[in-house]
Design a protein around this motif. Sequence first.
Motif, mmCIF file in Angstrom:
data_model
loop_
_atom_site.group_PDB
_atom_site.id
_atom_site.type_symbol
_atom_site.label_atom_id
_atom_site.label_comp_id
_atom_site.label_asym_id
_atom_site.label_seq_id
_atom_site.Cartn_x
_atom_site.Cartn_y
_atom_site.Cartn_z
ATOM 1 N N GLY A 111 0.790 -1.225 0.000
ATOM 2 C CA GLY A 111 0.000 0.000 0.000
ATOM 3 C C GLY A 111 0.820 1.272 0.000
ATOM 4 O O GLY A 111 0.305 2.350 -0.307
ATOM 5 N N ASP A 112 2.117 1.170 0.341
ATOM 6 C CA ASP A 112 2.988 2.341 0.269
ATOM 7 C C ASP A 112 3.285 2.680 -1.190
ATOM 8 O O ASP A 112 3.169 1.827 -2.080
ATOM 9 N N GLU A 113 3.701 3.912 -1.434
ATOM 10 C CA GLU A 113 3.998 4.357 -2.786
ATOM 11 C C GLU A 113 5.447 4.814 -2.914
ATOM 12 O O GLU A 113 6.010 5.424 -1.999
ATOM 13 N N ILE A 114 6.034 4.510 -4.072
ATOM 14 C CA ILE A 114 7.353 4.998 -4.464
ATOM 15 C C ILE A 114 7.143 5.912 -5.658
ATOM 16 O O ILE A 114 6.587 5.487 -6.676
ATOM 17 N N VAL A 115 7.563 7.157 -5.570
ATOM 18 C CA VAL A 115 7.341 8.129 -6.649
ATOM 19 C C VAL A 115 8.648 8.374 -7.395
ATOM 20 O O VAL A 115 9.665 8.709 -6.788
ATOM 21 N N ILE A 116 8.594 8.182 -8.725
ATOM 22 C CA ILE A 116 9.730 8.483 -9.596
ATOM 23 C C ILE A 116 9.191 9.201 -10.833
ATOM 24 O O ILE A 116 8.037 9.623 -10.844
ATOM 25 N N THR A 117 10.021 9.348 -11.860
ATOM 26 C CA THR A 117 9.587 10.008 -13.092
ATOM 27 C C THR A 117 9.863 9.094 -14.289
ATOM 28 O O THR A 117 10.702 8.189 -14.208
ATOM 29 N N PRO A 118 9.199 9.335 -15.426
ATOM 30 C CA PRO A 118 9.473 8.533 -16.630
ATOM 31 C C PRO A 118 10.835 8.814 -17.254
ATOM 32 O O PRO A 118 11.239 8.090 -18.161
ATOM 33 N N MET A 119 11.541 9.848 -16.808
ATOM 34 C CA MET A 119 12.835 10.188 -17.408
ATOM 35 C C MET A 119 14.002 9.507 -16.710
ATOM 36 O O MET A 119 15.164 9.748 -17.062
ATOM 37 N N GLU A 120 13.732 8.641 -15.730
ATOM 38 C CA GLU A 120 14.826 8.056 -14.952
ATOM 39 C C GLU A 120 15.693 7.116 -15.779
ATOM 40 O O GLU A 120 15.205 6.370 -16.631
ATOM 41 N N HIS A 121 16.988 7.159 -15.516
ATOM 42 C CA HIS A 121 17.924 6.136 -15.974
ATOM 43 C C HIS A 121 17.492 4.803 -15.372
ATOM 44 O O HIS A 121 16.915 4.759 -14.283
ATOM 45 N N SER A 149 10.044 18.261 -19.291
ATOM 46 C CA SER A 149 10.310 18.714 -17.921
ATOM 47 C C SER A 149 9.186 18.243 -17.003
ATOM 48 O O SER A 149 8.205 17.637 -17.450
ATOM 49 N N ILE A 150 9.326 18.518 -15.700
ATOM 50 C CA ILE A 150 8.241 18.231 -14.761
ATOM 51 C C ILE A 150 7.862 19.520 -14.044
ATOM 52 O O ILE A 150 8.709 20.380 -13.806
ATOM 53 N N SER A 151 6.597 19.645 -13.723
ATOM 54 C CA SER A 151 6.105 20.846 -13.044
ATOM 55 C C SER A 151 5.875 20.545 -11.571
ATOM 56 O O SER A 151 5.579 19.407 -11.187
ATOM 57 N N LEU A 152 5.989 21.575 -10.749
ATOM 58 C CA LEU A 152 5.726 21.403 -9.321
ATOM 59 C C LEU A 152 4.258 21.102 -9.066
ATOM 60 O O LEU A 152 3.923 20.424 -8.086
ATOM 61 N N ALA A 153 3.396 21.582 -9.946
ATOM 62 C CA ALA A 153 1.964 21.246 -9.810
ATOM 63 C C ALA A 153 1.765 19.745 -9.952
ATOM 64 O O ALA A 153 0.995 19.124 -9.196
ATOM 65 N N ALA A 154 2.479 19.126 -10.905
ATOM 66 C CA ALA A 154 2.381 17.673 -11.083
ATOM 67 C C ALA A 154 2.995 16.941 -9.898
ATOM 68 O O ALA A 154 2.502 15.879 -9.478
ATOM 69 N N VAL A 155 4.066 17.501 -9.347
ATOM 70 C CA VAL A 155 4.695 16.913 -8.160
ATOM 71 C C VAL A 155 3.705 16.894 -6.997
ATOM 72 O O VAL A 155 3.547 15.883 -6.298
ATOM 73 N N GLU A 156 3.023 18.014 -6.781
ATOM 74 C CA GLU A 156 2.053 18.130 -5.688
ATOM 75 C C GLU A 156 0.928 17.112 -5.838
ATOM 76 O O GLU A 156 0.442 16.557 -4.847
ATOM 77 N N LYS A 157 0.514 16.852 -7.067
ATOM 78 C CA LYS A 157 -0.585 15.919 -7.298
ATOM 79 C C LYS A 157 -0.149 14.462 -7.127
ATOM 80 O O LYS A 157 -0.959 13.612 -6.736
ATOM 81 N N THR A 158 1.111 14.184 -7.415
ATOM 82 C CA THR A 158 1.579 12.801 -7.431
ATOM 83 C C THR A 158 1.994 12.307 -6.051
ATOM 84 O O THR A 158 1.748 11.157 -5.688
ATOM 85 N N ILE A 159 2.657 13.149 -5.285
ATOM 86 C CA ILE A 159 3.106 12.758 -3.944
ATOM 87 C C ILE A 159 1.936 12.874 -2.977
ATOM 88 O O ILE A 159 1.303 13.924 -2.879
ATOM 89 N N THR A 160 1.650 11.784 -2.270
ATOM 90 C CA THR A 160 0.496 11.727 -1.363
ATOM 91 C C THR A 160 0.946 11.249 0.016
ATOM 92 O O THR A 160 2.132 10.983 0.246
ATOM 93 N N GLU A 161 -0.008 11.105 0.894
ATOM 94 C CA GLU A 161 0.293 10.597 2.235
ATOM 95 C C GLU A 161 0.754 9.143 2.200
ATOM 96 O O GLU A 161 1.365 8.658 3.153
ATOM 97 N N LYS A 162 0.489 8.443 1.089
ATOM 98 C CA LYS A 162 0.943 7.060 0.949
ATOM 99 C C LYS A 162 2.390 6.985 0.469
ATOM 100 O O LYS A 162 3.016 5.925 0.540
ATOM 101 N N THR A 163 2.921 8.088 -0.002
ATOM 102 C CA THR A 163 4.283 8.110 -0.547
ATOM 103 C C THR A 163 5.309 7.971 0.574
ATOM 104 O O THR A 163 5.284 8.723 1.541
ATOM 105 N N LYS A 164 6.204 7.009 0.421
ATOM 106 C CA LYS A 164 7.255 6.787 1.413
ATOM 107 C C LYS A 164 8.648 7.136 0.882
ATOM 108 O O LYS A 164 9.536 7.514 1.655
ATOM 109 N N ILE A 165 8.830 7.016 -0.439
ATOM 110 C CA ILE A 165 10.109 7.345 -1.061
ATOM 111 C C ILE A 165 9.850 8.095 -2.362
ATOM 112 O O ILE A 165 8.986 7.699 -3.158
ATOM 113 N N VAL A 166 10.599 9.175 -2.562
ATOM 114 C CA VAL A 166 10.619 9.880 -3.838
ATOM 115 C C VAL A 166 12.057 9.814 -4.344
ATOM 116 O O VAL A 166 12.988 10.163 -3.619
#
Length: 407
Positions: A111-121, A149-166
């Motif tokens: 149930g925990d979340e790991i947040v990354i981006t599609p541009m990762e190596h 690029s990524i926007s801070l608005a998208a960051v705010e929407k993606t990271i939640t209370e379930k997020t444990k690692i970014v």
Amino acid sequence: MVDATLKKQFPLLDQNVNGHPLVYLDSAATSQKPFQVIEAVERYYKTCNSNVHRGVHTLGTQATDAYEGAREKVRAFINASSLEEIIFTRGTTTAINTVATSYARANLTEGDEIVITPMEHHSNLIPWQQVAKQTGATLSYIPLEDDGSISLAAVEKTITEKTKIVSVVHVSNVFGVINPVKEIAEVAHRHGAVMMVDGAQSTPHMKVDVQELDCDFFAFSGHKMCAPTGIGVLYGKKELLENMEPAEFGGEMIDFVDLYESTWKELPWKFEGGTPIIAGAIGLGAAIDFLNDIGMDAILAHEHDLALYAMDQLQQFGGLTLYGPEHRAGVVTFNLDNVHPHDVATILDMNGIAVRAGHHCAQPLMKWLNVTATARASFYLYNTKNDVDSLVKGLRQAKEYFGDVLS
């Protein structure tokens, strides 16, 4: 100071390839090494080659002093608060895997979340895929804007209370995007998550201050910043590292060993099992001295000017697609219309010009671009506008050649 004479400090660059003066535009893959670094490694092997931390003889003491001296240079270079926060690794990949193994697997559950981006190596993607499979956590991706690029608005929407690692790359190895990792860390911490930064493409090119970024973990490789291959660094906040189990077990990282139980050394050595990469660390220390003498701000400005010049020249080039935003680090990624990038790179190589062609260990990003591969020219402190001119000339030749073949 960055000027044309810097190239003379790099012996490998003084050669011809396929009958042409070498133009090396693949520093995002690995940088060349200056005399200062080569001589430091050679001096270690010639004068004090010995294992560290273990012997009380003179050579062992000299080797230990040089090895630990390199650790202090790294600490100062990225402004870590303590030597205990600097772990020597084999590179960025090992550093990220250490966090995935020692921290994430122990702290994440279903149930925990790991947040990354599609541009990762891939090095900052596959370890998190494995953590998700083993813990029941899920991967969540910050969506990209149209320019990559990524926007801070998208960051705010993606990271939640379930997020444990970014875990986010500081600078993209494909687009040259400079991500706002400090702001992302603020959002992550607000939700109680830990922030990991892949600094492989930023540390060689710009000032990095891990305390200012307020990241919890930061990883980078030596071979992309004038140091030898096989040496890298994991920075971690002391309180996190102290509560993590080692990723590797064996000699050097132990305190006390019994038949059935063992205890570990204090930081940073509990994460450096076995004989460490002594010569590599000494070479990294020499590379840091070299970069500091030039100045990281000067290096960044020089590469920024080269990237702008390259983009300006290539935007005037018909039948060529450029990828990524206008503001970027010293990386330019492109494709010639109707020509596979491997073929483009082959023609350039015939003219002594070394670029990278392929998916750049970023296959999800290639899929997002709707291409199978791209060509990439990446610049460093030893490149000049003449190198960009050679690239453009080589691309014109490639376009003419394949135009004739395809017509």
